[in-house]
Motif scaffolding. Sequence first.
Motif, PDB file in Angstrom:
ATOM      1  N   GLY A 115       0.870  -1.174   0.000  1.00 43.82           N
ATOM      2  CA  GLY A 115       0.000   0.000   0.000  1.00 43.82           C
ATOM      3  C   GLY A 115       0.903   1.217   0.000  1.00 43.82           C
ATOM      4  N   HIS A 116       0.341   2.427   0.058  1.00 44.89           N
ATOM      5  CA  HIS A 116       1.220   3.607   0.132  1.00 44.89           C
ATOM      6  C   HIS A 116       0.683   4.623   1.131  1.00 44.89           C
ATOM      7  CE1 HIS A 116      -1.359   6.180  -2.511  1.00 44.89           C
ATOM      8  NE2 HIS A 116      -1.643   5.044  -3.105  1.00 44.89           N
ATOM      9  N   TYR A 117       1.633   5.254   1.847  1.00 40.98           N
ATOM     10  CA  TYR A 117       1.252   6.219   2.876  1.00 40.98           C
ATOM     11  C   TYR A 117       1.305   7.647   2.366  1.00 40.98           C
ATOM     12  CZ  TYR A 117       6.254   7.075   3.449  1.00 40.98           C
ATOM     13  OH  TYR A 117       7.555   7.410   3.215  1.00 40.98           O
ATOM     14  N   ALA A 145      -9.248   7.573   1.468  1.00 42.63           N
ATOM     15  CA  ALA A 145      -9.440   6.370   0.656  1.00 42.63           C
ATOM     16  C   ALA A 145      -8.127   5.930   0.006  1.00 42.63           C
ATOM     17  CB  ALA A 145     -10.489   6.634  -0.420  1.00 42.63           C
ATOM     18  N   ASP A 146      -7.427   6.874  -0.593  1.00 38.46           N
ATOM     19  CA  ASP A 146      -6.222   6.608  -1.403  1.00 38.46           C
ATOM     20  C   ASP A 146      -4.992   7.176  -0.725  1.00 38.46           C
ATOM     21  OD1 ASP A 146      -4.422   6.102  -3.419  1.00 38.46           O
ATOM     22  OD2 ASP A 146      -5.160   7.659  -4.750  1.00 38.46           O
ATOM     23  N   ASP A 147      -4.243   6.428   0.085  1.00 41.68           N
ATOM     24  CA  ASP A 147      -4.470   5.011   0.262  1.00 41.68           C
ATOM     25  C   ASP A 147      -4.380   4.665   1.753  1.00 41.68           C
ATOM     26  OD1 ASP A 147      -4.722   2.287  -0.579  1.00 41.68           O
ATOM     27  OD2 ASP A 147      -2.556   2.055  -0.560  1.00 41.68           O
ATOM     28  N   LYS A 148      -4.461   5.748   2.582  1.00 43.51           N
ATOM     29  CA  LYS A 148      -4.251   5.522   4.014  1.00 43.51           C
ATOM     30  C   LYS A 148      -5.346   4.648   4.618  1.00 43.51           C
ATOM     31  CE  LYS A 148      -1.364   9.533   5.086  1.00 43.51           C
ATOM     32  NZ  LYS A 148      -1.347  10.940   5.515  1.00 43.51           N
ATOM     33  N   SER A 156      -3.341  -3.295  -2.037  1.00 50.33           N
ATOM     34  CA  SER A 156      -4.600  -2.689  -1.588  1.00 50.33           C
ATOM     35  C   SER A 156      -4.582  -1.206  -1.906  1.00 50.33           C
ATOM     36  CB  SER A 156      -4.803  -2.946  -0.093  1.00 50.33           C
ATOM     37  OG  SER A 156      -4.946  -4.329   0.133  1.00 50.33           O
ATOM     38  N   ASP A 157      -5.018  -0.881  -3.113  1.00 51.84           N
ATOM     39  CA  ASP A 157      -5.010   0.501  -3.591  1.00 51.84           C
ATOM     40  C   ASP A 157      -6.066   0.681  -4.687  1.00 51.84           C
ATOM     41  OD1 ASP A 157      -4.190   3.131  -3.777  1.00 51.84           O
ATOM     42  OD2 ASP A 157      -2.459   2.721  -5.049  1.00 51.84           O
ATOM     43  N   THR A 158      -7.091  -0.163  -4.646  1.00 56.25           N
ATOM     44  CA  THR A 158      -8.155  -0.083  -5.648  1.00 56.25           C
ATOM     45  C   THR A 158      -9.496  -0.114  -4.932  1.00 56.25           C
ATOM     46  OG1 THR A 158      -8.014  -2.478  -5.861  1.00 56.25           O
ATOM     47  CG2 THR A 158      -6.887  -1.174  -7.549  1.00 56.25           C
ATOM     48  N   GLU A 181       6.095   6.944  -2.301  1.00 55.55           N
ATOM     49  CA  GLU A 181       6.251   7.719  -3.546  1.00 55.55           C
ATOM     50  C   GLU A 181       5.278   7.294  -4.632  1.00 55.55           C
ATOM     51  OE1 GLU A 181      10.459   7.053  -4.499  1.00 55.55           O
ATOM     52  OE2 GLU A 181      10.930   8.921  -3.484  1.00 55.55           O
ATOM     53  N   GLU A 182       4.197   6.609  -4.239  1.00 57.27           N
ATOM     54  CA  GLU A 182       3.277   6.100  -5.257  1.00 57.27           C
ATOM     55  C   GLU A 182       2.649   7.233  -6.051  1.00 57.27           C
ATOM     56  OE1 GLU A 182      -0.014   4.438  -7.444  1.00 57.27           O
ATOM     57  OE2 GLU A 182      -0.176   6.021  -5.953  1.00 57.27           O
ATOM     58  N   GLU A 183       2.321   8.317  -5.364  1.00 57.44           N
ATOM     59  CA  GLU A 183       1.634   9.429  -6.023  1.00 57.44           C
ATOM     60  C   GLU A 183       2.591  10.335  -6.785  1.00 57.44           C
ATOM     61  OE1 GLU A 183      -1.324   9.046  -6.251  1.00 57.44           O
ATOM     62  OE2 GLU A 183      -2.315   8.467  -4.388  1.00 57.44           O
ATOM     63  N   SER A 184       3.877  10.023  -6.757  1.00 59.42           N
ATOM     64  CA  SER A 184       4.822  10.855  -7.502  1.00 59.42           C
ATOM     65  C   SER A 184       5.719  10.010  -8.396  1.00 59.42           C
ATOM     66  CB  SER A 184       5.642  11.717  -6.540  1.00 59.42           C
ATOM     67  OG  SER A 184       6.267  10.911  -5.560  1.00 59.42           O
TER      68      SER A 184
HETATM   69 ZN   LIG Z   1      -3.243   5.030  -4.458  1.00 61.50          ZN
END
Ligand SMILES: [Zn+2]
Length: 458
Positions: free
Chosen positions: A86-88, A119-122, A180-182, A153-156
Amino acid sequence: MGATLEEHLVATRKGRYDSYLAFLRIPSISALPQHAEDCRRAAQWLADALTEAGLEHAEVAETGGRPVVYADWLHAPDAPTVLVYGHYDVQPVDPLELWTSPPFEPIIVGDRLLARGAADDKGHVHAHVMAAEALLTTRGALPVNVKYVFEGEEESGSENLDRWLAANAKRLAADVVIISDTGFFEGNRPAITIGLRGLMYAQIDVVGTPVDVHSGGYGGVVENPVNALAQIIAALKGPDGRIRIPGFYDNVVALTEAERAAIAALPFDEEAFRQRLGVPALVGEVGYSVLERKGARPTLDVNGIWGGFMGEGSKTIIPAHAHAKVSCRLVTAQDPARIFEAFRAYVEEIAPPGVTTTVRQLGGGRPSLTPQDHPATQAAARALEATFGQAPVYIREGGSIPVCASFDSILGLPVVLLGFSQPDEHAHAPNEWIDLNNYETGIRMFARMWDELAVLPR
Ligand SMILES: [Zn+2]
């Protein structure tokens, strides 16, 4: 006798929300350098929460960019090992004025929790920690071995993740990856995402004269870079929605009749979808349905275009240069590097003489597709149905999670995409929210998922 999992979760609800809200208050925006320290703070917060939940070896691991948070629990010798991703980090929050409450001051209104990252993604990350906590508290053990990898760094662009995964491949050995990111399908219907599109992102630069020149004095004799760029862009795609780059479709795995039937059977209201978008008509590649075009077919879109005089009034020039950013969403088995080469070759071929046209790649990610009949996918389906009370539908998402393909190519692991955010969550947009019922049931679903995986024949 101790409490059951359900009794424990009911009794600890208040503390769980306090913890979730504390996580959401940290503005861990990975794309903005001024939030680098906040990302570290979120990583440390998460590592502490994992330890507090009873997980082991929690670590804020350096990647060269925003750190990865790792933790594990490896005391189920006969059970499979699951890698959870997942990503924080979160998206930037602008335009701020469209938020009804400050993005990093989470509030609960009815069943909705509003905050950037809810929701995305915490939400998913926190639900995983809470599921482990509940199992470890009530049973003293997890039914499977679990390794957690929470990225920052998922969002970047996940710039440093592949390198970190490759360097830690031994330590990350597992049987399956759960990403778990959907989210769920329209109408909050439980769903498992089986397909994600990849991405090829490029910039076209067209240069004419060294500086802008007088359109009266030179019009008719020098090529205009903006005109030339418009010509190039117009030639990339036909009116039938087909992309004209030679070889573009070569590696596209065609949808089977069974897959097309499954997509057609999804409960989807095309007209409501159009109205929600506020457009006069939906468009796209001839011969494919909206859901097919949105998840299972490749695309080409101009993301931005600039050049010449853009101020008020008129200025009579032939601009010196023009530029466009172009992206393609890719499907299995298109390779972003090969698509870029085909794109570059075609643009150079069709570029008019009289200007210098160059193309460079800005980014890319591979597409991915999980087999629906994989035992882990089926275990996820059972976990969703047992907790949310409805069998999931299988969907293909138009977006990209490049890390999905990385787990396959770098670690050689099958991936199951298992998340629970509702489809209209406003991810990446103002007023992001999560349905707290989804979050609560999601915790129970993850716990159930580990039970389902534990009993799979190895
Ligand atoms: Zn996400």
